[in-house]
Write an enzyme that holds these catalytic residues in place. Structure first.
Site, PDB file in Angstrom:
ATOM      1  N   LEU A 155       0.883  -1.476   0.583  1.00 29.80           N
ATOM      2  CA  LEU A 155      -0.162  -0.014  -0.255  1.00 29.80           C
ATOM      3  C   LEU A 155       1.235   1.020   0.180  1.00 29.80           C
ATOM      4  O   LEU A 155       1.226   2.275   0.502  1.00 29.80           O
ATOM      5  CB  LEU A 155      -0.456   0.089   1.308  1.00 29.80           C
ATOM      6  CG  LEU A 155      -2.005   0.819   0.758  1.00 29.80           C
ATOM      7  CD1 LEU A 155      -2.755   0.232  -0.723  1.00 29.80           C
ATOM      8  CD2 LEU A 155      -3.280   0.843   1.866  1.00 29.80           C
ATOM      9  N   ARG A 157       1.966   4.529  -2.430  1.00 32.42           N
ATOM     10  CA  ARG A 157       1.235   5.422  -3.338  1.00 32.42           C
ATOM     11  C   ARG A 157       0.568   4.862  -4.447  1.00 32.42           C
ATOM     12  O   ARG A 157      -0.234   4.537  -4.737  1.00 32.42           O
ATOM     13  CB  ARG A 157       3.007   6.461  -3.916  1.00 32.42           C
ATOM     14  CG  ARG A 157       3.475   6.899  -3.505  1.00 32.42           C
ATOM     15  CD  ARG A 157       4.255   8.155  -3.813  1.00 32.42           C
ATOM     16  NE  ARG A 157       5.357   8.595  -3.188  1.00 32.42           N
ATOM     17  CZ  ARG A 157       5.879   7.674  -2.601  1.00 32.42           C
ATOM     18  NH1 ARG A 157       6.465   7.037  -2.905  1.00 32.42           N
ATOM     19  NH2 ARG A 157       6.986   8.852  -1.878  1.00 32.42           N
ATOM     20  N   ILE A 158       1.705   3.745  -5.423  1.00 34.03           N
ATOM     21  CA  ILE A 158       0.776   2.908  -6.532  1.00 34.03           C
ATOM     22  C   ILE A 158      -0.558   2.129  -5.733  1.00 34.03           C
ATOM     23  O   ILE A 158      -1.476   2.261  -6.448  1.00 34.03           O
ATOM     24  CB  ILE A 158       2.022   2.681  -7.557  1.00 34.03           C
ATOM     25  CG1 ILE A 158       2.785   3.632  -7.833  1.00 34.03           C
ATOM     26  CG2 ILE A 158       1.359   1.232  -8.444  1.00 34.03           C
ATOM     27  CD1 ILE A 158       3.777   2.810  -8.895  1.00 34.03           C
ATOM     28  N   THR A 238       2.321  -4.690 -11.787  1.00 36.59           N
ATOM     29  CA  THR A 238       2.927  -4.052 -12.595  1.00 36.59           C
ATOM     30  C   THR A 238       3.443  -3.371 -11.626  1.00 36.59           C
ATOM     31  O   THR A 238       3.869  -2.381 -11.940  1.00 36.59           O
ATOM     32  CB  THR A 238       1.935  -2.695 -13.112  1.00 36.59           C
ATOM     33  OG1 THR A 238       0.944  -2.385 -11.331  1.00 36.59           O
ATOM     34  CG2 THR A 238       0.457  -3.375 -14.148  1.00 36.59           C
ATOM     35  N   ARG A 240       7.537  -5.746 -10.117  1.00 39.09           N
ATOM     36  CA  ARG A 240       8.536  -5.808 -10.602  1.00 39.09           C
ATOM     37  C   ARG A 240       8.244  -7.257 -11.164  1.00 39.09           C
ATOM     38  O   ARG A 240       8.214  -8.236 -10.419  1.00 39.09           O
ATOM     39  CB  ARG A 240      10.022  -5.988  -9.936  1.00 39.09           C
ATOM     40  CG  ARG A 240      10.128  -4.401  -9.846  1.00 39.09           C
ATOM     41  CD  ARG A 240      10.890  -3.967 -11.307  1.00 39.09           C
ATOM     42  NE  ARG A 240      11.480  -2.905 -11.655  1.00 39.09           N
ATOM     43  CZ  ARG A 240      10.795  -1.241 -11.414  1.00 39.09           C
ATOM     44  NH1 ARG A 240       9.575  -1.441 -12.056  1.00 39.09           N
ATOM     45  NH2 ARG A 240      11.217  -0.088 -11.425  1.00 39.09           N
ATOM     46  N   GLU A 269      13.506  -9.652 -18.070  1.00 35.06           N
ATOM     47  CA  GLU A 269      12.920  -8.532 -19.759  1.00 35.06           C
ATOM     48  C   GLU A 269      14.224  -8.113 -20.099  1.00 35.06           C
ATOM     49  O   GLU A 269      14.931  -7.774 -20.601  1.00 35.06           O
ATOM     50  CB  GLU A 269      12.463  -7.019 -18.482  1.00 35.06           C
ATOM     51  CG  GLU A 269      11.088  -7.289 -18.190  1.00 35.06           C
ATOM     52  CD  GLU A 269      10.878  -5.738 -17.307  1.00 35.06           C
ATOM     53  OE1 GLU A 269      11.003  -4.901 -17.954  1.00 35.06           O
ATOM     54  OE2 GLU A 269       9.665  -6.236 -16.802  1.00 35.06           O
ATOM     55  N   HIS A 287       5.564  -4.151 -20.061  1.00 30.13           N
ATOM     56  CA  HIS A 287       6.591  -2.545 -19.321  1.00 30.13           C
ATOM     57  C   HIS A 287       5.462  -1.684 -20.033  1.00 30.13           C
ATOM     58  O   HIS A 287       6.549  -1.052 -19.807  1.00 30.13           O
ATOM     59  CB  HIS A 287       8.249  -3.175 -19.236  1.00 30.13           C
ATOM     60  CG  HIS A 287       7.972  -2.542 -17.830  1.00 30.13           C
ATOM     61  ND1 HIS A 287       9.285  -3.125 -17.214  1.00 30.13           N
ATOM     62  CD2 HIS A 287       7.364  -1.368 -16.564  1.00 30.13           C
ATOM     63  CE1 HIS A 287       9.275  -2.403 -16.120  1.00 30.13           C
ATOM     64  NE2 HIS A 287       8.583  -1.575 -15.636  1.00 30.13           N
TER      65      HIS A 287
HETATM   66  C1  GLV Z   1       8.561   1.867 -13.951  1.00 30.55           C
HETATM   67  O1  GLV Z   1       8.421   0.395 -13.975  1.00 30.55           O
HETATM   68  C2  GLV Z   1       9.031   2.605 -12.692  1.00 30.55           C
HETATM   69  O2  GLV Z   1       9.875   1.933 -11.533  1.00 30.55           O
HETATM   70  O3  GLV Z   1       9.410   3.631 -12.660  1.00 30.55           O
END
Ligand code: GLV
Length: 322
Positions: A155, A157-158, A238, A240, A269, A287
């Site tokens: 939890l 920011r994103i 979304t 890593r 990746e 990504h």
């Molecule tokens: C993207 O994955 C970032 O960390 O900005």
């Protein structure tokens, strides 16, 4: 006095380069792919600042080569590509780009949630193959979100921004936090339920991952955690790639242990586990979480402002290692 020298490892918006050039000598690597490690070490040797991407490994060797480096400004919020301990030992400041990409990444996460639960990518593939036979009542049925539970792992920011959009889709929110997760943002909404990771996995309809990559979060989602998830559940990542054991995920998707997954990030990746590529019930994005013109420009701009601040002797705006 000589202008401080900055190395940028990839082309960035020209407005940001112009801002740097007012005060610095700027060198940009513009090869077709990520800068090779040997090239990075060679070019950083006479620089005071490095602006780099999450695809660049800034390890001890690079930091040793950059004897004059004062700042490494990552154009990303994640910073697992940088050896923070080595930077700290050498007195090199490391910065990242928090805040500016939060909303774009949260929007994209919802794009993936909808894509996998409503089978949008799968349907598009079928249509492009010329296999669509027309509308049918029972054709390619997905799953409703309304009334279901979104399980947010991490939890920061994103994670908060993703959770705060759940009401728009009629979902209730459960969350779990890990000790070493980056904090930031407002406290949890009172309507959100805090659960242990195991409780969250077994009770959520959609599990979405928003933790940084650390030794504690590597393969956080493995066979064991996938077995805890609901058979009608979905996994979205979304954060890593290495947070998920891709081989275990492919197994769970193949065996029908979960209904589907949507990934934006991968263990190695740009390689994607070959077992995932052949499966229909996984959405695979390259990504793109923060990939909007506005957000990527804001990320490069924030990295440049960090460089300019540090080179002028001021404190960095968004330090990871100060
Ligand atoms: C993207 O994955 C970032 O960390 O900005």
């Amino acid at each position: 006095m000589a202008r401080p020298a900055v190395l940028i490892t990839r082309r960035i918006p020209s407005s940001v380069v112009a801002r740097l050039e007012e005060r610095c000598a700027v060198e940009i690597y513009d090869g077709p792919d990520a800068i090779p490690a040997s090239e990075l070490s060679a070019r950083v040797a006479d620089k005071q600042a490095l602006m780099c991407l999450l695809t660049d490994r800034v390890d001890r060797a690079v930091l040793d080569a950059g004897t004059g480096l004062r700042i490494v400004a990552n154009i990303a919020v994640g910073f697992d590509n940088i050896d923070l301990a080595a930077a700290r030992e050498r007195g090199v400041i490391v910065t990242n780009t928090p805040e500016v990409l939060t909303e774009a990444t949260a929007d994209f996460t919802w794009g993936l949630i909808l894509a996998v639960t409503r089978r949008i990518a799968e349907g598009e593939r079928l249509l492009r193959r010329g296999e669509w036979g027309g509308w049918a009542l029972d054709f390619m049925l997905g799953s409703d979100l309304r009334g279901k539970q979104l399980g947010v792992v991490g939890l920061g920011r994103i994670g908060r921004a993703v959770a705060s959009r759940a009401g728009a889709f009629g979902m209730r929110v459960a969350f779990t936090t890990l000790d070493d997760e980056a904090a930031g943002g407002a406290p949890a909404d009172k309507r959100w339920t805090r659960l242990s990771l195991d409780e969250l996995l077994s009770s959520s309809d959609v599990v979405t991952l928003h933790v940084p990559l650390t030794p504690a979060t590597r393969h956080l989602v493995d066979r064991r955690s996938l077995l805890r998830m609901r058979r009608r559940g979905y996994l979205v990542n979304t954060s890593r790639g290495p947070v998920v054991d891709e081989a275990a995920l492919a197994w769970a998707l193949r065996e029908g242990l979960i209904a589907g997954a949507a990934l934006d990030v991968y263990e190695q990746e740009p390689r994607v586990h070959p077992d995932l590529v052949g499966l229909e019930n996984v959405v695979l994005a390259p990504h793109l979480g923060s990939a909007t013109i506005e957000t990527r420009t804001a990320m490069a701009d924030l990295a440049a402002r960090n460089v300019l601040a540090v080179l002028s002797g001021a404190a960095p705006l968004t330090p990871v290692v100060a």
